[in-house]
Design a protein around this motif. Structure first.
Motif, PDB file in Angstrom:
ATOM      1  N   LEU A   2       0.830  -1.212   0.000  1.00  0.00           N
ATOM      2  CA  LEU A   2       0.000   0.000   0.000  1.00  0.00           C
ATOM      3  C   LEU A   2       0.861   1.258   0.000  1.00  0.00           C
ATOM      4  N   LEU A   3       1.970   1.218   0.735  1.00  0.00           N
ATOM      5  CA  LEU A   3       2.867   2.377   0.773  1.00  0.00           C
ATOM      6  C   LEU A   3       3.457   2.635  -0.607  1.00  0.00           C
ATOM      7  N   ARG A   4       3.809   1.560  -1.309  1.00  0.00           N
ATOM      8  CA  ARG A   4       4.327   1.690  -2.673  1.00  0.00           C
ATOM      9  C   ARG A   4       3.276   2.331  -3.584  1.00  0.00           C
ATOM     10  N   GLU A   5       2.025   1.875  -3.472  1.00  0.00           N
ATOM     11  CA  GLU A   5       0.942   2.402  -4.316  1.00  0.00           C
ATOM     12  C   GLU A   5       0.647   3.869  -3.988  1.00  0.00           C
ATOM     13  N   ILE A   6       0.557   4.171  -2.702  1.00  0.00           N
ATOM     14  CA  ILE A   6       0.197   5.527  -2.282  1.00  0.00           C
ATOM     15  C   ILE A   6       1.319   6.512  -2.619  1.00  0.00           C
ATOM     16  N   SER A   7       2.562   6.020  -2.589  1.00  0.00           N
ATOM     17  CA  SER A   7       3.691   6.899  -2.898  1.00  0.00           C
ATOM     18  C   SER A   7       3.646   7.370  -4.349  1.00  0.00           C
ATOM     19  N   GLN A   8       3.146   6.505  -5.239  1.00  0.00           N
ATOM     20  CA  GLN A   8       3.029   6.912  -6.644  1.00  0.00           C
ATOM     21  C   GLN A   8       1.965   7.984  -6.819  1.00  0.00           C
ATOM     22  N   LEU A   9       0.877   7.842  -6.083  1.00  0.00           N
ATOM     23  CA  LEU A   9      -0.185   8.851  -6.155  1.00  0.00           C
ATOM     24  C   LEU A   9       0.287  10.183  -5.572  1.00  0.00           C
ATOM     25  N   LEU A  10       1.058  10.125  -4.495  1.00  0.00           N
ATOM     26  CA  LEU A  10       1.601  11.356  -3.903  1.00  0.00           C
ATOM     27  C   LEU A  10       2.667  11.969  -4.810  1.00  0.00           C
ATOM     28  N   ALA A  11       3.455  11.108  -5.463  1.00  0.00           N
ATOM     29  CA  ALA A  11       4.486  11.592  -6.388  1.00  0.00           C
ATOM     30  C   ALA A  11       3.849  12.380  -7.534  1.00  0.00           C
ATOM     31  N   TYR A  12       2.701  11.900  -7.974  1.00  0.00           N
ATOM     32  CA  TYR A  12       1.949  12.580  -9.040  1.00  0.00           C
ATOM     33  C   TYR A  12       1.649  14.021  -8.632  1.00  0.00           C
ATOM     34  N   GLU A  13       1.287  14.198  -7.357  1.00  0.00           N
ATOM     35  CA  GLU A  13       0.928  15.533  -6.855  1.00  0.00           C
ATOM     36  C   GLU A  13       2.160  16.417  -6.653  1.00  0.00           C
ATOM     37  N   VAL A  14       3.213  15.848  -6.073  1.00  0.00           N
ATOM     38  CA  VAL A  14       4.387  16.662  -5.724  1.00  0.00           C
ATOM     39  C   VAL A  14       5.172  17.085  -6.980  1.00  0.00           C
ATOM     40  N   THR A  15       4.977  16.370  -8.093  1.00  0.00           N
ATOM     41  CA  THR A  15       5.679  16.719  -9.333  1.00  0.00           C
ATOM     42  C   THR A  15       4.793  17.499 -10.305  1.00  0.00           C
ATOM     43  N   ARG A  16       3.663  17.964  -9.818  1.00  0.00           N
ATOM     44  CA  ARG A  16       2.672  18.608 -10.690  1.00  0.00           C
ATOM     45  C   ARG A  16       3.238  19.787 -11.484  1.00  0.00           C
ATOM     46  N   GLU A  17       4.150  20.551 -10.904  1.00  0.00           N
ATOM     47  CA  GLU A  17       4.640  21.764 -11.563  1.00  0.00           C
ATOM     48  C   GLU A  17       6.087  21.652 -12.004  1.00  0.00           C
ATOM     49  N   LEU A  18       6.480  20.486 -12.500  1.00  0.00           N
ATOM     50  CA  LEU A  18       7.839  20.341 -13.015  1.00  0.00           C
ATOM     51  C   LEU A  18       8.018  21.208 -14.261  1.00  0.00           C
ATOM     52  N   PRO A  19       9.230  21.782 -14.462  1.00  0.00           N
ATOM     53  CA  PRO A  19       9.460  22.600 -15.661  1.00  0.00           C
ATOM     54  C   PRO A  19       9.380  21.758 -16.931  1.00  0.00           C
ATOM     55  N   MET A  20       8.757  22.325 -17.945  1.00  0.00           N
ATOM     56  CA  MET A  20       8.552  21.613 -19.208  1.00  0.00           C
ATOM     57  C   MET A  20       9.231  22.340 -20.367  1.00  0.00           C
ATOM     58  N   THR A  21       9.528  21.572 -21.413  1.00  0.00           N
ATOM     59  CA  THR A  21      10.014  22.121 -22.667  1.00  0.00           C
ATOM     60  C   THR A  21       9.327  21.348 -23.783  1.00  0.00           C
ATOM     61  N   THR A  22       9.716  21.599 -25.030  1.00  0.00           N
ATOM     62  CA  THR A  22       9.182  20.788 -26.136  1.00  0.00           C
ATOM     63  C   THR A  22      10.351  20.219 -26.926  1.00  0.00           C
ATOM     64  N   ARG A  23      10.114  19.067 -27.501  1.00  0.00           N
ATOM     65  CA  ARG A  23      11.130  18.492 -28.391  1.00  0.00           C
ATOM     66  C   ARG A  23      10.449  17.948 -29.636  1.00  0.00           C
ATOM     67  N   SER A  24      11.203  17.955 -30.717  1.00  0.00           N
ATOM     68  CA  SER A  24      10.658  17.500 -31.989  1.00  0.00           C
ATOM     69  C   SER A  24      10.712  15.970 -32.043  1.00  0.00           C
ATOM     70  N   ILE A  25       9.553  15.357 -32.293  1.00  0.00           N
ATOM     71  CA  ILE A  25       9.497  13.899 -32.427  1.00  0.00           C
ATOM     72  C   ILE A  25       8.720  13.545 -33.691  1.00  0.00           C
ATOM     73  N   GLU A  26       8.775  12.276 -34.059  1.00  0.00           N
ATOM     74  CA  GLU A  26       8.015  11.816 -35.218  1.00  0.00           C
ATOM     75  C   GLU A  26       7.034  10.747 -34.751  1.00  0.00           C
ATOM     76  N   THR A  27       5.753  10.991 -34.898  1.00  0.00           N
ATOM     77  CA  THR A  27       4.743   9.975 -34.611  1.00  0.00           C
ATOM     78  C   THR A  27       4.588   9.114 -35.876  1.00  0.00           C
ATOM     79  N   PRO A  28       3.840   8.017 -35.826  1.00  0.00           N
ATOM     80  CA  PRO A  28       3.598   7.258 -37.064  1.00  0.00           C
ATOM     81  C   PRO A  28       2.915   8.084 -38.154  1.00  0.00           C
ATOM     82  N   MET A  29       2.340   9.237 -37.761  1.00  0.00           N
ATOM     83  CA  MET A  29       1.588  10.055 -38.718  1.00  0.00           C
ATOM     84  C   MET A  29       2.392  11.232 -39.263  1.00  0.00           C
ATOM     85  N   GLN A  30       3.146  11.908 -38.358  1.00  0.00           N
ATOM     86  CA  GLN A  30       3.866  13.111 -38.793  1.00  0.00           C
ATOM     87  C   GLN A  30       4.826  13.585 -37.711  1.00  0.00           C
ATOM     88  N   GLU A  31       5.597  14.602 -38.019  1.00  0.00           N
ATOM     89  CA  GLU A  31       6.457  15.234 -37.019  1.00  0.00           C
ATOM     90  C   GLU A  31       5.631  16.180 -36.159  1.00  0.00           C
TER      91      GLU A  31
END
Length: 210
Positions: free
Chosen positions: A33-62
């Motif tokens: 249960l501690l392992r499971e709950i820690s993932q749910l709490l991790a989701y909350e504590v990392t909510r505002e991590l800094p983001m960027t964008t990178r160029s990728i290719e999906t099966p459809m397009q870039e």
């Protein structure tokens, strides 16, 4: 994260915590249960991590797609009970760097005594999430954050399973710049410095020791 204290009231977090509190819950079930709950709490504590964008290719397009920015974050376990939260969080954030702060509580003075300290390089450039299931008196948590700041950490968050009002107040006084994320703010501490109603000693319940 601007609020000093965030209580994660997600139904799954609260339900799992209730089972963990029950004294008849087994060591293996508590650990899972501690392992499971820690993932749910991790989701909350990392909510505002800094983001960027990178160029990728999906099966459809870039496309320009969102991705995490900056150095890998650091998870710092306050030994020994912190390892219970660490395991689940690493499943969610496998690229995280890991550090350890070894503290034990002198049962006479209730003050923390350090016996180990090892953290990742470039700690000053990383988001640091310190983890310990219980924020009780706040003494060991404050000491751990002191050490992390001395090592150069500037962006720190504290993640715990349970917090007592006394511990939250102590942390706010010592480290007002460190947000706290928890699953529950309990009633008080008892005369031995344990959280009430709490769930007992998290380390003992996790590792089956007494």
């Amino acid at each position: 994260m601007s609020d000093h204290l965030t209580v994660v009231d997600h139904p799954l977090v609260q339900h799992k915590l209730t089972i963990m509190r029950k004294k008849e819950t087994s060591t293996s079930e508590f650990r899972q249960l501690l392992r499971e709950i820690s993932q749910l709490l991790a989701y909350e504590v990392t909510r505002e991590l800094p983001m960027t964008t990178r160029s990728i290719e999906t099966p459809m397009q870039e496309m320009d797609a969102p991705a995490l920015a900056g150095p890998k974050l650091a998870l710092v376990s306050i030994l020994r009970a912190g390892n219970g939260l660490l395991d689940g969080m690493l499943e969610l954030i496998p690229s995280a760097r890991v550090g350890f702060v070894g503290l034990y509580r002198d049962e006479e003075t209730l003050k923390p005594v350090q016996y180990y300290f090892k953290v990742p390089t470039q700690i000053d450039k990383r988001l640091v999430i310190a983890v310990d299931p219980m924020l009780a008196t706040g003494n060991s948590s404050v000491a751990a954050i002191d050490m992390l700041k001395e090592a150069g950490a500037k962006d720190i968050r504290f993640l715990c399973l349970l917090a007592a009002p006394e511990g939250v107040a102590r942390m706010k006084e010592a480290h007002p710049d460190v947000p706290i994320v928890t699953a529950a703010l309990d009633e008080r501490l008892n005369e031995k410095g344990y959280i009430v109603p709490g769930l007992g000693d998290a380390g003992d319940r996790m590792f089956g020791t007494k």
